[in-house]
Design an enzyme around this catalytic site. Sequence first.
Site, PDB file in Angstrom:
ATOM      1  CB  SER A   1      -0.824  -0.112   1.181  1.00 42.83           C
ATOM      2  OG  SER A   1      -0.132   0.306   2.488  1.00 42.83           O
ATOM      3  CG  ASP A   2       1.069   5.799  -1.397  1.00 45.28           C
ATOM      4  OD1 ASP A   2       2.273   5.878  -0.697  1.00 45.28           O
ATOM      5  OD2 ASP A   2       0.984   6.622  -2.376  1.00 45.28           O
ATOM      6  CD  GLU A   3       4.300   7.140   5.350  1.00 46.35           C
ATOM      7  OE1 GLU A   3       4.417   7.464   6.543  1.00 46.35           O
ATOM      8  OE2 GLU A   3       5.304   7.179   4.475  1.00 46.35           O
TER       9      GLU A   3
END
Length: 755
Positions: free
Chosen positions: A294-296
């Site tokens: 996932s993106d942060e």
Amino acid sequence: MLKIGLAMLAVFLSTVLLPLVISLTMSSLSSAVVEMEENDFPFRNISLPWEERVEDLVARLTLEEIQLQMARGGAGDKGGPAPAIQRLGIAPYQWDSECLTGDVQAPGVATGFPAPIGMAASFSKELVQEVAAATGREVRGKHNYFVKAGVYKTHTGASCFSPVVNILRDPRWGRVQETYGEDPLMSGELGASFVTGLQGTNERYVQASGTCKHFDVHGGPENIPESRLSFNANVTDEDWRMTFLPAFKRCIDSGVYSVMCSYNRINGVPACANKKLLTTILRKELGFKGYVVSDEAAIENIITYHKYLKTKVETVAACVDAGCNLELSGNLEDAVFMHIVEAVQKGKLNESAVRDMVKPLFYTRMRLGEFDPPDLNPYANLGEEQVESPQHQTLAVKAAMKSYVLLKNLKQTLPLNDRQYKNVSVIGPMSDNWRQYFSSYAAFQPRLYTKTPLDALKEVFPKLRYGVACKDKTPCKNYTAEPVLKTVHGADLVFVALGTGKAVESEGNDRPDVNLPGYQKQLLLDVIEHTDPTTKIILLLFSAGPLNITFADDSERVSAILECFLPGQGTGEAVVNILFNRDHNSSPAGRLPMTWPKFAWQIPPMVNYSMSGRTYRYMDSEPLYPFGYGLSYTLFRYGLFVVPSVSNATQDLRVEFVVNNGMDQDADEVVQCYIEPKERLPYPAPLRSLGAFTRLHLKGGDSAVPVLFLSKQAWAVWKNGRWTYTKGVMIVSCGGGQPHARGSVFLTAEVLFTD
């Protein structure tokens, strides 16, 4: 310089970083790892196939251990690393590393290369691969050092969240600098070249693993007019397939190990919980076998910003079921993926499915060589000596030079003859603003590695006059005209350095328009007003996205304009090399990887994800500068176009022609081939598409005969839920830019595409 840089690295590691972590890691790991009889486990048996080794390892894990491995993607002290499994002799692993322009934000220094948008301007797959390979050596060398020292902090791993292959769909987007431009084919090719260089060429082991991001339908907004954390991108199937997915397909085909899902929703469903995106398209259609990270904070945002789901249990179930393997939380101790066990217990996830989801993580670690004897892995021998090596410093300058685009050169003002000018001045907020030559994702850099334009020009003109008119630098809201008048008075040559830098455009920070920031336009107008009509004015631009400089392009007082993007540590040296054509082999050859609009009305609203009117492929009005535009110090001629009159529409198209350097000046030429239907199609499709490109070096007077294959993807259209290939008469054009664009020299032919 190298010795100083390594000394700084050693001091930082020994005095700042190591004391923070050694006490937490070494005592608990040493006995478990060193004393373990490693050959007891089949997952360490190098004679077995990778898949069998992964199966053996994962079968030995408890569900609780798997939960920790999938929840600790790395951001911050709480977000990572993935913890050690001491009973199996498995060390921690840090997933969160950035390698976009070098070993980004890792402890200690690293070589700072140009931002990807500048690398895209080189139109060179070979250069991108060379820079990525150098980056990979530094990343792996430092990672090896950190592991030996027991350091597993953020940005110390060998798995890179790079490259970015999102399409530059809006010039105001704050993350323009991270992309390879607006064309799907070129973005995919350059992204694949980056992956190949980064991961290395060894058949068994990987130097550093790459990540294609941000998947998908992602390209703004960041914060204008709304937040990226809650944005919903509504996209048609045609635009999704023809614009947003092709670059990812090419990046995946290169053998990348990871894909990062984006912050936004796509047609109402968050990307990291989007099963159509992560399973149906990514794995089933594109054949991806690696892991999705996932993106942060993207997963927690599903609850807090998107409000798509309410609890962590249902969110982890949705994300894992959709196809997300690893959470990069916003440094949360109680991350969403820390509820995997609970989701299994409540029947929302199947344990066997969870076990399958952790396998690509350990497969990646195995291919990095973690579980094999180090003497078998050539990358295990790399060390901190790779950092800022003389070769990498030279490459940083070379890459910057190849990225610069000459936009204007009135009466062949450039290249300059330094003996011709006596009174020389430089002014503008980007003249001596060294931190702003680096992108948002940049390597840590001491000042000593970077020459600013001011530094480099002083070496040519020791009596160079310099003034500061923008007290707040690039925003230039605090402007005073008096320093301009004093600095340029009586000058016969003036360099004006303007632009944005990450202070104006960056992740999380869109631009409201494409105008020069603050009073920068006024600064240039003041230079024009207060210099003699014979004074040569050279405009140097440092930006990621396009700038509204129509007035400067139109003005006869501005003799030359050079777009430098965000060039990294090679900035000043590269500027001087290009301006003065050092060694008679420094002619600019960069080409714009995006359209520069002429009018504000040519830019659709940021939140409108229709491609209509966007990029050169769909824009039907005249821009200031077109995609693929750039000037040279020499004149290239094209001839003898060999192209079939009839071709099968389902096959790539072979073309060849002659390119001649018509002057005695050695130079590079960027060759571009485009294809467009002779008659406009009655369904959604690009007006014109890039089919192939290459960069050639030709000595003065020499010729080359490039053979290019235009990709059939350039005339593929998504219609009625499937790919079809355009039939009928198509116009094929090859040359130094788009056909009929100003300054473009090109060949053209008609080809009948049939079944």
